[in-house]
Write a protein that holds these residues in place. Structure first.
Motif: not given
Length: 96
Positions: A18-23, A1-3, A25-29
């Motif tokens: 890109g970093s929002y989507r990556e975060g 989120m900070l990035a 996906q991680f939090m969904f898991g």
């Protein structure tokens, strides 16, 4: 989120996306694993594996759009008439 925030402030919108989507996906898991663990520990509260959908949906609220809608139609008509009258008044005032 900070990035994501830092990249957005810097104007690098492509990297921020890109970093929002990556975060996400991680939090969904994480949420999926946590939800599964909580429901497995408390099967009496969540129905366990045998949870079934209700046969009939509950009647919630005070009708809203599920009613015949005459009140909504009346409200929309009065609002449209008032907006039209205000626009006509302002146009005449502007031209005077």
């Amino acid at each position: 989120m900070l990035a994501t925030f830092d990249q957005r402030v810097a104007g690098d919108y492509e990297e921020a996306t890109g970093s929002y989507r990556e975060g996400f996906q991680f939090m969904f898991g994480v949420g999926e694993a946590l939800g599964g663990a909580i429901s497995a520990q408390n099967p009496d509260e969540f129905g366990g594996e045998e949870a079934a959908m209700p046969e009939e949906m509950p009647q919630t609220g005070m009708g809203g759009t599920s009613s015949n809608g005459w009140m909504t139609t009346l409200w929309a008509s009065v609002t449209a008439l008032m907006a039209g009258g205000a626009a006509l008044f302002l146009r005449k005032k502007k031209n005077a």
